[in-house]
Design a protein around this motif. Structure first.
Motif, mmCIF file in Angstrom:
data_model
loop_
_atom_site.group_PDB
_atom_site.id
_atom_site.type_symbol
_atom_site.label_atom_id
_atom_site.label_comp_id
_atom_site.label_asym_id
_atom_site.label_seq_id
_atom_site.Cartn_x
_atom_site.Cartn_y
_atom_site.Cartn_z
ATOM 1 N N TRP A 152 0.873 -1.194 -0.085
ATOM 2 C CA TRP A 152 -0.115 -0.122 -0.134
ATOM 3 C C TRP A 152 0.823 1.326 -0.056
ATOM 4 O O TRP A 152 1.685 1.603 0.969
ATOM 5 N N VAL A 153 1.003 1.873 -1.069
ATOM 6 C CA VAL A 153 1.831 3.066 -1.166
ATOM 7 C C VAL A 153 1.255 4.390 -0.689
ATOM 8 O O VAL A 153 0.187 4.489 -0.588
ATOM 9 N N ILE A 154 2.050 4.914 0.419
ATOM 10 C CA ILE A 154 1.824 6.047 0.946
ATOM 11 C C ILE A 154 2.864 7.237 0.661
ATOM 12 O O ILE A 154 3.964 7.095 0.833
ATOM 13 N N SER A 155 2.117 8.324 0.072
ATOM 14 C CA SER A 155 2.947 9.378 -0.576
ATOM 15 C C SER A 155 3.913 10.088 0.678
ATOM 16 O O SER A 155 3.185 10.453 1.624
ATOM 17 N N VAL A 156 5.152 10.272 0.440
ATOM 18 C CA VAL A 156 5.855 11.090 1.408
ATOM 19 C C VAL A 156 6.395 12.417 0.689
ATOM 20 O O VAL A 156 7.616 12.615 0.652
ATOM 21 N N ASP A 157 5.493 13.153 -0.008
ATOM 22 C CA ASP A 157 5.863 14.228 -0.705
ATOM 23 C C ASP A 157 6.224 15.619 0.451
ATOM 24 O O ASP A 157 6.183 15.201 1.581
ATOM 25 N N ASP A 158 6.971 16.403 0.011
ATOM 26 C CA ASP A 158 7.640 17.463 0.707
ATOM 27 C C ASP A 158 6.896 18.157 1.872
ATOM 28 O O ASP A 158 7.392 18.487 2.947
ATOM 29 N N ASP A 159 5.508 18.285 1.849
ATOM 30 C CA ASP A 159 4.871 18.915 2.686
ATOM 31 C C ASP A 159 3.680 18.042 3.264
ATOM 32 O O ASP A 159 2.479 18.511 3.825
ATOM 33 N N VAL A 160 3.713 16.735 3.272
ATOM 34 C CA VAL A 160 2.614 15.927 4.138
ATOM 35 C C VAL A 160 2.871 16.201 5.442
ATOM 36 O O VAL A 160 3.945 16.149 6.077
ATOM 37 N N ASP A 161 1.406 16.004 5.979
ATOM 38 C CA ASP A 161 1.526 16.327 7.644
ATOM 39 C C ASP A 161 1.740 15.066 8.137
ATOM 40 O O ASP A 161 1.290 13.754 7.839
ATOM 41 N N PRO A 162 2.583 15.098 9.342
ATOM 42 C CA PRO A 162 2.818 13.805 9.962
ATOM 43 C C PRO A 162 1.852 13.267 10.539
ATOM 44 O O PRO A 162 1.802 11.860 10.653
ATOM 45 N N GLN A 163 0.935 13.850 11.211
ATOM 46 C CA GLN A 163 -0.167 13.571 11.761
ATOM 47 C C GLN A 163 -1.065 12.570 11.044
ATOM 48 O O GLN A 163 -1.683 11.417 11.198
ATOM 49 N N VAL A 164 -1.420 13.154 9.966
ATOM 50 C CA VAL A 164 -2.355 12.700 8.744
ATOM 51 C C VAL A 164 -1.657 11.557 8.149
ATOM 52 O O VAL A 164 -2.108 10.472 7.899
ATOM 53 N N TRP A 165 -0.311 11.525 8.057
ATOM 54 C CA TRP A 165 0.431 10.349 7.475
ATOM 55 C C TRP A 165 0.376 9.148 8.335
ATOM 56 O O TRP A 165 0.254 8.116 7.793
ATOM 57 N N ALA A 166 0.365 9.428 9.484
ATOM 58 C CA ALA A 166 0.218 8.303 10.540
ATOM 59 C C ALA A 166 -0.943 7.802 10.536
ATOM 60 O O ALA A 166 -1.306 6.443 10.516
ATOM 61 N N LEU A 167 -2.074 8.658 10.278
ATOM 62 C CA LEU A 167 -3.596 8.112 10.268
ATOM 63 C C LEU A 167 -3.541 7.108 8.993
ATOM 64 O O LEU A 167 -4.341 6.116 8.953
ATOM 65 N N VAL A 168 -3.106 7.656 8.034
ATOM 66 C CA VAL A 168 -2.976 6.693 6.702
ATOM 67 C C VAL A 168 -2.291 5.417 6.727
ATOM 68 O O VAL A 168 -2.798 4.197 6.327
ATOM 69 N N MET A 169 -1.046 5.473 7.277
ATOM 70 C CA MET A 169 -0.234 4.289 7.621
ATOM 71 C C MET A 169 -0.873 3.394 8.422
ATOM 72 O O MET A 169 -1.057 2.085 8.287
ATOM 73 N N GLN A 170 -1.826 3.813 9.532
ATOM 74 C CA GLN A 170 -2.425 2.691 10.157
ATOM 75 C C GLN A 170 -3.669 2.237 9.783
ATOM 76 O O GLN A 170 -3.921 1.015 9.810
ATOM 77 N N LEU A 171 -4.378 2.960 8.909
ATOM 78 C CA LEU A 171 -5.414 2.352 8.107
ATOM 79 C C LEU A 171 -4.877 1.278 7.302
ATOM 80 O O LEU A 171 -5.551 0.118 6.968
#
Length: 314
Positions: free
Chosen positions: A137-156
């Motif tokens: 499951w690819v999750i984007s790590v572009d330059d301005d992604v929010d860490p809290q939102v990134w963590a939510l998507v990772m957990q999903l």
């Protein structure tokens, strides 16, 4: 969690999330899809603004699971009704989605995603709670992604049974062109070529079936994902045409296709032995975390259990 679009992927996300114990509700444009989801016991509606109002009230993670052509209209509704919700997607291209999200001013709460799983079937009935188990499951790590939102998507993604591959959107699209969108084009070409030979379908067996499996996908969905990644797909097509042209020329000149066959076999063997080391040491939100994850993903690293988030308890 709120899923917008209850086809194969969105419906599977809804099933998998509920199986993981999440509260999940969703929207589908087709009333038939809504009724099918409700019949199976899921919380679904065809009232888009109503479901987005609910998402805003409970601060839900919104998952965009609509075809690329429908995305701008969907983003307009999100912007009007639930602009502060965390936002992700499961669309098979990332650059075009990111551009659309940016143009609607929603990128501050957006992290792109793409589960690399699917079948040739579509619609709610095709969904499967276990579709993503063991899948990337690819999750984007572009330059301005929010860490809290990134963590939510990772957990999903982890809750759905997948492992996470961190990647920049542009790098994802180059890879997806080679391993997803190009195979669709090759499957269509193979099916058409065989269809021109009177005896071919009578003799067709495993190789033809496997090689053309994705040609059974709904044409509008195939067009949407391939055309949205046009630039990268052209690069992959050019490379493939170059290889096939050399093989044809070699066959005409020497009667041999050894060069392509041996190179293809070697590449496939590398894939079969490709290792996916687990990413363990990066902390989401720490200095350079996006760069670190992109580099590790590029090298084959994956996330199989949740990474720590800077500033979070536990």
């Amino acid at each position: 969690m709120c899923v917008l679009g209850l086809g194969l992927i969105g419906g599977s996300v809804m099933r998998a999330a509920r199986s993981a114990g999440r509260e999940v509700f969703g929207y589908n444009r087709s009333i038939d899809g809504v009724e099918a989801a409700r019949f199976d016991g899921f919380d679904a509606t065809d009232a888009l603004d109503e479901v987005l109002t609910r998402a805003a009230l409970v601060d839900a993670l919104i998952v965009l699971a609509v075809p690329m052509p429908a995305l701008p209209t969907m983003l307009e509704h999100v912007l009007r009704t639930a602009p502060d919700c965390a936002l992700t997607d499961v669309i098979s291209v990332k650059g075009a989605v990111l551009q659309a999200v940016r143009s609607h001013g929603l990128h501050g709460r957006f992290v792109g995603g793409h589960p690399m799983a699917g079948t040739a079937h579509s619609g709610w009935a095709a969904g499967d709670a276990r579709l993503f188990v063991g899948a990337p499951w690819v999750i984007s790590v572009d330059d301005d992604v929010d860490p809290q939102v990134w963590a939510l998507v990772m957990q999903l993604a982890l809750d759905c049974g997948a492992f996470v591959v961190p990647a920049r959107s542009d790098e994802h699209d180059a890879a997806a062109a080679a391993i997803s969108h190009l195979p669709h084009m090759l499957a269509e070409a193979l099916a058409v070529t065989a269809g021109d030979v009177p005896l071919a379908f009578s003799l067709a067996a495993g190789s033809f079936r496997d090689g053309t499996r994705v040609a059974a996908s709904a044409p509008d969905l195939v067009r949407a994902m391939c055309e949205a990644n046009s630039e990268q797909l052209q690069v992959s097509l050019d490379r493939t045409i170059e290889l096939l042209t050399r093989a044809r020329d070699g066959l005409a000149a020497t009667g041999s296709v050894a060069e392509l066959v041996e190179a293809g076999h070697a590449a496939r063997m590398r894939y079969d032995s490709f290792s996916r080391p687990q990413i363990l040491t990066t902390t989401i939100g720490a200095p350079n975390w996006r760069h670190e994850l992109a580099a590790e993903g590029r090298a084959g690293g994956v996330i199989r259990s949740a990474l720590p988030v800077l500033g979070s308890r536990g």
